[in-house]
Design a protein around this motif. Structure first.
Motif, PDB file in Angstrom:
ATOM      1  N   ASN A  70       0.878  -1.162   0.000  1.00 11.52           N
ATOM      2  CA  ASN A  70       0.000   0.000   0.000  1.00 11.52           C
ATOM      3  C   ASN A  70       0.924   1.223   0.000  1.00 11.52           C
ATOM      4  OD1 ASN A  70      -1.199   2.228   1.837  1.00 11.52           O
ATOM      5  ND2 ASN A  70      -2.999   1.083   1.157  1.00 11.52           N
ATOM      6  N   LYS A  71       0.573   2.252  -0.759  1.00  8.11           N
ATOM      7  CA  LYS A  71       1.503   3.384  -0.895  1.00  8.11           C
ATOM      8  C   LYS A  71       1.766   4.054   0.454  1.00  8.11           C
ATOM      9  CE  LYS A  71       0.510   4.239  -5.759  1.00  8.11           C
ATOM     10  NZ  LYS A  71      -0.511   3.196  -5.974  1.00  8.11           N
ATOM     11  N   LEU A  72       0.726   4.157   1.263  1.00  8.26           N
ATOM     12  CA  LEU A  72       0.894   4.737   2.596  1.00  8.26           C
ATOM     13  C   LEU A  72       1.703   3.777   3.469  1.00  8.26           C
ATOM     14  CD1 LEU A  72      -0.019   7.214   4.169  1.00  8.26           C
ATOM     15  CD2 LEU A  72      -2.022   5.945   4.909  1.00  8.26           C
ATOM     16  N   CYS A 128      -0.463  13.357  -7.244  1.00  8.97           N
ATOM     17  CA  CYS A 128      -1.303  13.013  -6.095  1.00  8.97           C
ATOM     18  C   CYS A 128      -1.945  11.650  -6.354  1.00  8.97           C
ATOM     19  CB  CYS A 128      -2.368  14.093  -5.916  1.00  8.97           C
ATOM     20  SG  CYS A 128      -3.422  13.810  -4.493  1.00  8.97           S
ATOM     21  N   LYS A 129      -1.733  10.710  -5.426  1.00  6.86           N
ATOM     22  CA  LYS A 129      -2.187   9.331  -5.646  1.00  6.86           C
ATOM     23  C   LYS A 129      -3.029   8.834  -4.481  1.00  6.86           C
ATOM     24  CE  LYS A 129       2.493   8.359  -7.392  1.00  6.86           C
ATOM     25  NZ  LYS A 129       3.634   7.435  -7.335  1.00  6.86           N
ATOM     26  N   PRO A 130      -4.120   8.133  -4.793  1.00  2.86           N
ATOM     27  CA  PRO A 130      -4.819   7.425  -3.723  1.00  2.86           C
ATOM     28  C   PRO A 130      -3.912   6.296  -3.244  1.00  2.86           C
ATOM     29  CG  PRO A 130      -5.751   6.834  -5.859  1.00  2.86           C
ATOM     30  CD  PRO A 130      -4.680   7.851  -6.126  1.00  2.86           C
ATOM     31  N   GLN A 135      -2.972   0.656 -11.208  1.00  5.64           N
ATOM     32  CA  GLN A 135      -3.248   0.869 -12.636  1.00  5.64           C
ATOM     33  C   GLN A 135      -3.443   2.342 -12.992  1.00  5.64           C
ATOM     34  OE1 GLN A 135      -6.675  -1.883 -13.135  1.00  5.64           O
ATOM     35  NE2 GLN A 135      -5.227  -3.192 -14.241  1.00  5.64           N
ATOM     36  N   GLY A 136      -2.893   3.229 -12.189  1.00  5.83           N
ATOM     37  CA  GLY A 136      -3.005   4.658 -12.474  1.00  5.83           C
ATOM     38  C   GLY A 136      -4.348   5.262 -12.105  1.00  5.83           C
ATOM     39  N   LYS A 137      -5.238   4.451 -11.512  1.00  8.67           N
ATOM     40  CA  LYS A 137      -6.582   4.946 -11.203  1.00  8.67           C
ATOM     41  C   LYS A 137      -6.538   5.981 -10.069  1.00  8.67           C
ATOM     42  CE  LYS A 137      -8.694   0.586 -12.511  1.00  8.67           C
ATOM     43  NZ  LYS A 137      -9.009  -0.735 -11.986  1.00  8.67           N
ATOM     44  N   GLN A 174       3.419  13.421  -4.109  1.00 16.45           N
ATOM     45  CA  GLN A 174       4.811  13.046  -4.363  1.00 16.45           C
ATOM     46  C   GLN A 174       5.413  13.992  -5.399  1.00 16.45           C
ATOM     47  OE1 GLN A 174       5.754   9.143  -6.451  1.00 16.45           O
ATOM     48  NE2 GLN A 174       6.389   8.678  -4.357  1.00 16.45           N
ATOM     49  N   ARG A 175       6.674  14.348  -5.156  1.00 20.18           N
ATOM     50  CA  ARG A 175       7.351  15.216  -6.121  1.00 20.18           C
ATOM     51  C   ARG A 175       7.386  14.517  -7.480  1.00 20.18           C
ATOM     52  NH1 ARG A 175      10.417  19.693  -5.676  1.00 20.18           N
ATOM     53  NH2 ARG A 175      10.728  19.668  -3.424  1.00 20.18           N
ATOM     54  N   TYR A 176       6.922  15.207  -8.488  1.00 19.65           N
ATOM     55  CA  TYR A 176       6.876  14.621  -9.828  1.00 19.65           C
ATOM     56  C   TYR A 176       8.282  14.612 -10.417  1.00 19.65           C
ATOM     57  CZ  TYR A 176       5.231  13.576 -14.518  1.00 19.65           C
ATOM     58  OH  TYR A 176       5.020  12.974 -15.738  1.00 19.65           O
ATOM     59  N   ILE A 177       8.695  13.491 -10.952  1.00 17.51           N
ATOM     60  CA  ILE A 177      10.007  13.417 -11.601  1.00 17.51           C
ATOM     61  C   ILE A 177       9.879  14.166 -12.929  1.00 17.51           C
ATOM     62  CG2 ILE A 177      11.758  11.859 -12.558  1.00 17.51           C
ATOM     63  CD1 ILE A 177      10.689   9.781 -10.451  1.00 17.51           C
ATOM     64  N   HIS A 178      10.389  15.420 -12.903  1.00 16.16           N
ATOM     65  CA  HIS A 178      10.127  16.324 -14.041  1.00 16.16           C
ATOM     66  C   HIS A 178      11.087  16.084 -15.187  1.00 16.16           C
ATOM     67  CE1 HIS A 178      13.689  18.802 -13.209  1.00 16.16           C
ATOM     68  NE2 HIS A 178      13.504  18.337 -11.984  1.00 16.16           N
ATOM     69  N   ARG A 186      10.033   8.798 -25.466  1.00 13.83           N
ATOM     70  CA  ARG A 186       8.853   8.398 -24.690  1.00 13.83           C
ATOM     71  C   ARG A 186       9.198   8.079 -23.234  1.00 13.83           C
ATOM     72  NH1 ARG A 186       6.466   3.621 -27.508  1.00 13.83           N
ATOM     73  NH2 ARG A 186       8.634   3.175 -28.011  1.00 13.83           N
ATOM     74  N   LYS A 187       8.263   8.406 -22.357  1.00 15.31           N
ATOM     75  CA  LYS A 187       8.442   8.118 -20.932  1.00 15.31           C
ATOM     76  C   LYS A 187       8.312   6.608 -20.700  1.00 15.31           C
ATOM     77  CE  LYS A 187       6.627   9.336 -16.364  1.00 15.31           C
ATOM     78  NZ  LYS A 187       5.902  10.315 -15.558  1.00 15.31           N
ATOM     79  N   PHE A 188       8.998   6.112 -19.680  1.00 15.42           N
ATOM     80  CA  PHE A 188       8.895   4.679 -19.370  1.00 15.42           C
ATOM     81  C   PHE A 188       9.061   4.455 -17.879  1.00 15.42           C
ATOM     82  CE2 PHE A 188      13.230   3.483 -18.164  1.00 15.42           C
ATOM     83  CZ  PHE A 188      13.952   4.604 -18.571  1.00 15.42           C
ATOM     84  N   ASP A 189       8.640   3.305 -17.423  1.00 17.40           N
ATOM     85  CA  ASP A 189       9.063   2.834 -16.107  1.00 17.40           C
ATOM     86  C   ASP A 189       9.446   1.367 -16.214  1.00 17.40           C
ATOM     87  OD1 ASP A 189       6.656   1.492 -16.077  1.00 17.40           O
ATOM     88  OD2 ASP A 189       5.865   2.455 -14.289  1.00 17.40           O
ATOM     89  N   ILE A 190      10.034   0.853 -15.161  1.00 12.95           N
ATOM     90  CA  ILE A 190      10.521  -0.525 -15.189  1.00 12.95           C
ATOM     91  C   ILE A 190       9.711  -1.346 -14.201  1.00 12.95           C
ATOM     92  CG2 ILE A 190      12.516  -2.035 -14.771  1.00 12.95           C
ATOM     93  CD1 ILE A 190      14.152   0.677 -15.213  1.00 12.95           C
ATOM     94  N   LEU A 229       1.449   8.848 -17.199  1.00  9.38           N
ATOM     95  CA  LEU A 229       1.328   7.578 -16.484  1.00  9.38           C
ATOM     96  C   LEU A 229       1.626   6.434 -17.457  1.00  9.38           C
ATOM     97  CD1 LEU A 229      -1.986   8.183 -14.479  1.00  9.38           C
ATOM     98  CD2 LEU A 229       0.318   9.000 -13.989  1.00  9.38           C
ATOM     99  N   THR A 230       2.619   5.632 -17.131  1.00  3.84           N
ATOM    100  CA  THR A 230       3.044   4.603 -18.082  1.00  3.84           C
ATOM    101  C   THR A 230       2.359   3.251 -17.842  1.00  3.84           C
ATOM    102  OG1 THR A 230       4.980   4.388 -16.673  1.00  3.84           O
ATOM    103  CG2 THR A 230       5.265   5.567 -18.737  1.00  3.84           C
ATOM    104  N   ASN A 231       1.400   3.182 -16.945  1.00  2.00           N
ATOM    105  CA  ASN A 231       0.662   1.923 -16.729  1.00  2.00           C
ATOM    106  C   ASN A 231       0.037   1.459 -18.038  1.00  2.00           C
ATOM    107  OD1 ASN A 231       0.329   3.896 -14.412  1.00  2.00           O
ATOM    108  ND2 ASN A 231      -0.084   1.963 -13.377  1.00  2.00           N
ATOM    109  N   GLN A 232       0.101   0.147 -18.271  1.00  2.00           N
ATOM    110  CA  GLN A 232      -0.553  -0.411 -19.469  1.00  2.00           C
ATOM    111  C   GLN A 232      -2.043  -0.063 -19.496  1.00  2.00           C
ATOM    112  OE1 GLN A 232       0.043  -3.165 -22.065  1.00  2.00           O
ATOM    113  NE2 GLN A 232       2.090  -2.282 -22.145  1.00  2.00           N
ATOM    114  N   ILE A 322       9.096   3.587  -7.353  1.00  2.00           N
ATOM    115  CA  ILE A 322       7.804   4.269  -7.361  1.00  2.00           C
ATOM    116  C   ILE A 322       6.822   3.571  -6.420  1.00  2.00           C
ATOM    117  CG2 ILE A 322       5.851   4.978  -8.809  1.00  2.00           C
ATOM    118  CD1 ILE A 322       8.381   6.596  -9.319  1.00  2.00           C
ATOM    119  N   GLU A 323       6.753   2.271  -6.514  1.00  2.00           N
ATOM    120  CA  GLU A 323       5.845   1.551  -5.595  1.00  2.00           C
ATOM    121  C   GLU A 323       6.061   0.054  -5.689  1.00  2.00           C
ATOM    122  OE1 GLU A 323       1.759   1.154  -6.416  1.00  2.00           O
ATOM    123  OE2 GLU A 323       2.017   1.014  -8.572  1.00  2.00           O
ATOM    124  N   ILE A 324       5.403  -0.656  -4.768  1.00  4.33           N
ATOM    125  CA  ILE A 324       5.418  -2.126  -4.756  1.00  4.33           C
ATOM    126  C   ILE A 324       3.966  -2.594  -4.885  1.00  4.33           C
ATOM    127  CG2 ILE A 324       5.991  -4.185  -3.411  1.00  4.33           C
ATOM    128  CD1 ILE A 324       8.232  -2.664  -2.100  1.00  4.33           C
TER     129      ILE A 324
END
Ligand SMILES: Nc1ncnc2c1ncn2[C@@H]1O[C@H](COP(=O)(O)OP(=O)(O)O)[C@@H](O)[C@H]1O
Ligand SMILES: [Mg+2]
Length: 349
Positions: A70-72, A128-130, A135-137, A174-178, A186-190, A229-232, A322-324
């Motif tokens: 959970n992000k929190l 800002c994330k819930p 999935q980026g929701k 969270q500070r946005y990685i600008h 193109r933006k990506f994440d791993i 947001l790079t989520n599929q 970014i998260e687990i």
């Protein structure tokens, strides 16, 4: 007696089933049948931990894994680990939280909110994330003091109205990685994987993943979330998705070749930076997160869990976690995933 397994939900069913059938196991379909040897489900509410027989059965979720997933939960775990290490060892942990996660504040914690407001400079971009979604929701960007004031006011009002009912879903900022590193613009994440294969004793395994790219070229000023947001799940909403789908997932080998060829000369990187540096950084961060909760996770022989880890890289070649994620997507809808996902599942089994 033959070993039996139960699989619930729709994520990766064929892969899990195939690996177990290959071992001569038998699938059972009654979700109430507690005689299974292995239960693999998407959501831990489908596991009856009361009747779990330690040492005889296997289940694919650790009951309190939200400490990581959970992000929190993750922010709290890392903060607490840093605090406790400092008091007991007189020094901070080898990795600091600020080296792992982009600067993060809990929007619903009075002190954190104040710190955020003191830190924020008008015009900066934050995300800002819930805390309990994926999935980026529910994610949006904040770009000005005015937007932040409006958000906080709205939340306070909503919370006031709800006083007697359940509270709003908590959020982090969270500070946005600008300055994200871009691949062909193109933006990506791993996406990598952490398997807690065993909790007594602990056995934690890293599994290499793949790169997820956005469909469209990156433009930081674009207000369209598909750019950011790079989520599929989000990328699938892009009208071009169907045409560029195969290019939205790269293997680590392809990523490594790209960095060697297009990035390494300019940034003066060692050869095979992806495998020699980035992978080690991701593993260090993964282990740090695990260490932050290892005394708190509920451990029983037979509990295991597979997590999806999200990382980003910026133009300074700094690696960020970014998260687990619990229940990482196991679908093989792109060619590049057909090499990765089955081996993640087979190794786990
Ligand atoms: N701090 C950040 N800076 C820039 N981009 C981010 C940041 N955090 C998340 N993102 C982007 O947003 C996506 C979703 O964020 P994430 O925290 O993984 O939430 P979710 O659980 O919804 O996937 C990430 O995959 C990444 O592309
Ligand atoms: Mg994510």
């Amino acid at each position: 007696m033959m070993s039996t397994f139960y699989i619930g939900g729709g994520n990766g069913v064929a892969l899990v089933e195939g690996a177990l059938l290959n071992m001569g196991w038998k699938r059972i379909v009654d979700k109430h049948d507690e005689r299974y040897k292995l239960k693999w489900v998407e959501c831990k509410s489908k596991i009856n931990y009361q009747s779990f027989r330690e040492g005889e059965q296997l289940v694919n979720h650790i009951p309190n894994c939200h400490l990581l997933t959970n992000k929190l939960g993750l922010v709290n775990s890392l903060q607490e680990y840093e605090r406790v290490t400092l008091t007991t060892k007189g020094r901070p942990p080898r990795l600091k939280m600020s080296d792992i996660l982009p600067e993060t504040y809990k929007l619903d914690d009075k002190n954190d909110r104040e710190s955020f407001l003191n830190t924020y400079k008008d015009g900066e971009m934050w995300i800002c994330k819930p805390t309990g979604m994926n999935q980026g929701k529910g994610i949006f960007l904040l770009r000005s003091q005015q937007e932040i004031d409006k958000l906080l006011l709205e939340r306070d009002e909503k919370q006031q109205q709800r006083k007697t009912s359940r509270p709003l879903m908590s959020r982090i900022v969270q500070r946005y990685i600008h300055n994200p590193l871009l691949l062909d613009g193109r933006k990506f994440d791993i996406r990598a994987y952490m398997l807690i294969a065993s909790t007594t004793p602990y056995l934690v395994v890293y599994h290499k993943g793949y790169v997820r790219l956005s469909c469209m070229p990156y433009d930081g000023d674009d207000t369209n979330l598909t750019t950011h947001l790079t989520n599929q799940y989000i990328q699938k909403k892009d009208p071009n998705y169907k045409d560029v789908k195969e290019d939205t997932a790269w293997s680590m080998d392809k990523f490594n070749d790209y960095i060697n060829e297009k990035v390494a000369p300019e940034k003066n990187l060692e050869p095979n930076w992806v495998y020699n540096y980035l992978t080690k950084q991701m593993q260090r961060m993964m282990l740090h997160c695990f260490n932050s909760v290892k005394h708190k996770l509920q451990c029983k022989m037979g509990y295991f869990d597979l997590y999806g880890l999200d990382f980003m890289v910026d133009t300074d070649m700094k690696v960020w976690m970014i998260e687990i994620n619990v229940n990482p997507a196991l679908s093989t809808n792109c060619e590049a995933l057909k090499d990765v996902i089955p081996s993640v599942v087979e190794d786990a089994i």
